[in-house]
Write a protein that holds these residues in place. Sequence first.
Motif, short mmCIF file in Angstrom:
data_model
loop_
_atom_site.label_atom_id
_atom_site.label_comp_id
_atom_site.label_asym_id
_atom_site.label_seq_id
_atom_site.Cartn_x
_atom_site.Cartn_y
_atom_site.Cartn_z
N ASP A 1 -24.86 -16.43 79.50
CA ASP A 1 -23.93 -15.52 78.81
C ASP A 1 -24.44 -14.08 78.85
O ASP A 1 -23.68 -13.13 79.01
CB ASP A 1 -23.75 -15.95 77.35
N GLU B 1 -28.23 -20.13 86.32
CA GLU B 1 -27.10 -19.26 86.69
C GLU B 1 -26.80 -19.39 88.17
O GLU B 1 -25.67 -19.23 88.60
CB GLU B 1 -27.44 -17.80 86.34
N LYS C 1 -30.68 -21.69 77.86
CA LYS C 1 -30.14 -21.49 79.21
C LYS C 1 -28.68 -21.05 79.16
O LYS C 1 -28.25 -20.16 79.91
CB LYS C 1 -30.29 -22.76 80.04
N ASN C 2 -27.91 -21.66 78.29
CA ASN C 2 -26.50 -21.28 78.16
C ASN C 2 -26.37 -19.84 77.68
O ASN C 2 -25.53 -19.07 78.19
CB ASN C 2 -25.79 -22.21 77.19
N ASP D 1 -31.75 -26.12 76.31
CA ASP D 1 -30.37 -26.14 76.79
C ASP D 1 -29.57 -24.98 76.22
O ASP D 1 -28.81 -24.29 76.94
CB ASP D 1 -29.69 -27.47 76.44
N ASP D 2 -29.74 -24.76 74.91
CA ASP D 2 -29.03 -23.63 74.28
C ASP D 2 -29.51 -22.30 74.87
O ASP D 2 -28.70 -21.38 75.10
CB ASP D 2 -29.27 -23.63 72.77
#
Length: 410
Positions: free
Chosen positions: A361, A279, A356-357, A353-354
């Motif tokens: 959010d 972030e 972290k995204n 990766d998912d």
Amino acid sequence: MAGTKTIQEQHTAGPQAIGFDYQFYYFMLLALDLTFGQKIGFEVKDDVHIDKEDGTTVLYQAKHTIIKNSKGNPQNLTDLDTDLWKTLSNWVDFINADKSSDFLKKHTFILVTNKSENNNDFITTLNTFKEDNDSDKVKLKIAELGNKTQDETLKKYFKNVSKLSKSKLELFLKNLTIETGEDEIIDKIKKRILEKHYQENLVEPIFEKLSSNLNLSKYLEIKAGQRFEISGEDFGKKFGKCFKIATDIKPLPKREFPVLLPDDLESQIFIQQLLDIGEVQTGSNDIRNYTTQMLKFLNHFTYWSEEENFILLTDIEEFKNNSILIWINEFKAKYRQIERQINNGYAIEDLEDDIKNLGVDLVDYIRKQDLSIPGYSDLGIEFSNGHYYALSDKLEIGWHFDWGNKYKKE
């Protein structure tokens, strides 16, 4: 010119107006202690009166002076004070005018003045009577004082009081109280408000609202030819909203506190958490901004909860629990699919990766929350964000799906 000024001053109504104000503020002071079953009146039966639950009435005369003595205090209430004897004479007229035998049994009389008591012989004699019940001494004192003056008006007052029968004089004296030194009446009203509501910051607005509304109501009712009287029940109905500010939703006060940033900003746990999900990037100005928001909130929270006691311990607990619950609900919603995949055998490293995204959010969602502490309006986005940064710095919340294992130490 000096003589002209003196004549003009003699015709001004300033002292008289202040005397009326003194009566009104004393009325206001008494009204604050009114209970159900009682009724208070202004300029009805006397300057002020209170009808009590047992059928008795307290009559108040309120006398104010602007004249100061050599020490700068209100002048003394002397033995030959016109206000004193006029008041006593007027009360004697009340007694004589009422033909019922129980008037004195149902009335008490209180003279209130800002004048100082300084060796007043009559007050000393009155206090002695309340101990020995010897009204003859009081009658002798009244006669003695009457012989000290050549003022015909004063002589008339003395004569009127002394003409009371022995039995009536004794009852009158038993029910008579003279309260001197009742000055700074507005300060006493504000102290009474503080005693009832315990928060100093509420005193001034309650005082202003109550005094203006009482004054307006007095003006309108007297103008309409009505008696200005308020029962204990009516006081709550008519003027209860003046105290509503004590329960109104209002903002917490803000101050300018110095923000002392730590030397190593990136070693803070909440920054490590944000770095971990991508972030924020190393060296970014955001790190300084986020830290500033957190410290500004913490400084204010300490001020509100510990220094000024604006918020209760139960409010603090509710605020914290509610804040965390918002995070829990969104954390579960964001990571529901990740949890299912892990339960189905996926390795958490393969889902990084998912995660972290979704973590970013989650942060974005939480940053939109405008929190509030019970009894107060919303904190605003900056303080709300600062609160969440503080929670994540204490490891009470996190952003990564596996934040507990990554940061919490046994």
